[in-house]
Design a protein around this motif. Structure first.
Motif, mmCIF file in Angstrom:
data_model
loop_
_atom_site.group_PDB
_atom_site.id
_atom_site.type_symbol
_atom_site.label_atom_id
_atom_site.label_comp_id
_atom_site.label_asym_id
_atom_site.label_seq_id
_atom_site.Cartn_x
_atom_site.Cartn_y
_atom_site.Cartn_z
ATOM 1 N N THR A 205 0.860 -1.187 0.000
ATOM 2 C CA THR A 205 0.000 0.000 0.000
ATOM 3 C C THR A 205 0.897 1.238 0.000
ATOM 4 O O THR A 205 1.966 1.258 0.616
ATOM 5 N N GLY A 207 -0.225 4.656 0.519
ATOM 6 C CA GLY A 207 -0.919 5.851 0.999
ATOM 7 C C GLY A 207 -1.767 6.471 -0.097
ATOM 8 O O GLY A 207 -2.488 5.759 -0.816
ATOM 9 N N GLY A 210 -2.148 4.934 -3.670
ATOM 10 C CA GLY A 210 -2.837 3.688 -3.998
ATOM 11 C C GLY A 210 -2.150 2.443 -3.464
ATOM 12 O O GLY A 210 -1.508 2.485 -2.405
HETATM 13 P P1 ADP Z 1 -0.831 2.297 6.475
HETATM 14 O O1 ADP Z 1 -1.971 2.964 7.175
HETATM 15 O O2 ADP Z 1 -0.697 0.848 6.830
HETATM 16 O O3 ADP Z 1 0.469 3.044 6.496
HETATM 17 P P2 ADP Z 1 -1.274 3.357 3.789
HETATM 18 O O4 ADP Z 1 -0.993 4.720 4.313
HETATM 19 O O5 ADP Z 1 -0.439 2.859 2.658
HETATM 20 O O6 ADP Z 1 -1.276 2.239 4.918
HETATM 21 O O7 ADP Z 1 -2.816 3.360 3.330
HETATM 22 C C1 ADP Z 1 -3.514 2.183 2.985
HETATM 23 C C2 ADP Z 1 -4.466 2.474 1.840
HETATM 24 O O8 ADP Z 1 -5.401 3.470 2.256
HETATM 25 C C3 ADP Z 1 -3.823 3.027 0.578
HETATM 26 O O9 ADP Z 1 -3.360 1.985 -0.277
HETATM 27 C C4 ADP Z 1 -4.980 3.815 -0.041
HETATM 28 O O10 ADP Z 1 -5.836 2.949 -0.769
HETATM 29 C C5 ADP Z 1 -5.731 4.326 1.189
HETATM 30 N N1 ADP Z 1 -5.302 5.689 1.539
HETATM 31 C C6 ADP Z 1 -4.382 6.066 2.455
HETATM 32 N N2 ADP Z 1 -4.224 7.415 2.479
HETATM 33 C C7 ADP Z 1 -5.088 7.907 1.556
HETATM 34 C C8 ADP Z 1 -5.439 9.223 1.103
HETATM 35 N N3 ADP Z 1 -4.842 10.322 1.605
HETATM 36 N N4 ADP Z 1 -6.380 9.340 0.130
HETATM 37 C C9 ADP Z 1 -7.006 8.252 -0.370
HETATM 38 N N5 ADP Z 1 -6.731 6.989 0.013
HETATM 39 C C10 ADP Z 1 -5.790 6.806 0.965
#
Ligand code: ADP
Length: 290
Positions: A205, A207, A210
């Protein structure tokens, strides 16, 4: 199809402070709130809200009954949540006005789950069921081995990252889910590129950028762009994503569709403050996707 989730359950204590305390300083908090948290509980709630039949395998302390009750109210089967002597897992989350924070996590009952408790729960699983795990409990290796032997699909979120824990389970898992920081830590530890990691399937993932699904065995990948939203609170985005992804896969959706569903659920989550309580229901996610 049942999804067993060997996962942590934490009480999140939030204190709002004028500034983070210096060593030796005593400080009055301006506000206090308590919520259900822990990666395991968040993922179980996400699985249940996505419509999966989910059984949580975990432990609370003498002070934690309210958390199991809240999970049950969200649709999680808590028959395998043990009440153990001592304190529940909990986090002290101090947030200052600038948004900067300081967090202490006490694993408590989460690390007192015995292999026997996990195996007892998994005895009721059937071939084709799923086991989900993160890295905030004990008994992961024993559970993963038993689940694999029983013909279950084993999914592991390598968070919080710890190289020894990942190495101990990696041979027994079918799908590894990591964020990009954990992916980099994993590659550095194994001394390989993403494509060379010793797992069949991997989701990274990214953030707001995507997520990508890698079928390393087949040599293919699928990208799921994030939905464009205005973020309010990104806590629990990864757990919402993981829960919805597994629920989608368990109901037979192809990876690309399960990833899209998970991205939409996570996007909705980041528009809301809170963790477990802020995870959207399936109907809201479907409406968002229309
Ligand atoms: P973690 O919380 O484990 O660090 P991520 O930050 O990669 O994981 O977020 C997980 C998923 O949540 C991403 O792959 C995306 O689909 C969604 N996501 C996270 N932040 C955003 C954002 N600012 N806008 C839209 N979707 C988000």
């Amino acid at each position: 199809m049942t999804v067993f989730n060997l996962g942590s359950i934490n009480a999140d204590h939030f204190y709002r402070l004028p500034h983070l305390p210096a060593p030796g300083e005593t400080l009055a908090a301006q506000d206090y709130a308590i919520g259900l948290g822990g990666k395991g509980a968040n993922q179980s709630v996400a699985l249940a809200r996505a419509g999966a039949e989910v059984r949580h395998v975990g432990a609370i302390g003498e002070d934690g009954r309210w958390m199991a009750d809240r999970m049950t109210a969200a649709g999680v089967d808590c028959r395998h949540v043990a009440e153990l002597p001592g304190a529940s897992g909990h986090a002290i989350i101090e947030v200052e006005t600038s948004g900067e924070n300081l967090i202490i996590v006490y694993p408590g009952a989460n690390r007192a789950i015995s292999p026997g408790q996990a195996l007892f729960a998994l005895n009721t699983a059937r071939a084709g069921d799923w086991l989900v795990m993160q890295n905030e409990t004990s008994a992961q290796v024993e559970a993963a081995q038993a689940a694999r032997a029983a013909g279950m699909t084993v999914v592991y979120s390598a968070a919080p990252f710890d190289a020894g824990s990942v190495r101990a389970v990696i041979d027994h898992i079918s799908l590894l889910i990591v964020n990009e920081i954990e992916a980099a830590q994993l590659c550095a530890d194994f001394g390989v590129t993403l494509q060379e990691l010793p797992v069949a399937r991997l989701v990274v993932t990214l953030g707001a950028r995507g997520a990508t699904w890698y079928d390393l065995a087949a040599g293919t990948q699928v990208s799921a762009p994030a939905f464009h939203v205005t973020p309010v609170d990104t806590t629990g985005a990864g757990d919402t994503f993981a829960g919805y992804l597994v629920a989608g896969l368990a109901e037979g959706l192809p990876p690309a569709e399960a990833m899209r569903l998970a991205s939409a659920a996570a996007a909705l989550k980041v528009t809301r403050a809170g963790t477990a309580d802020a995870i959207p229901a399936r109907a809201e996610v479907e409406a968002f996707l229309k």
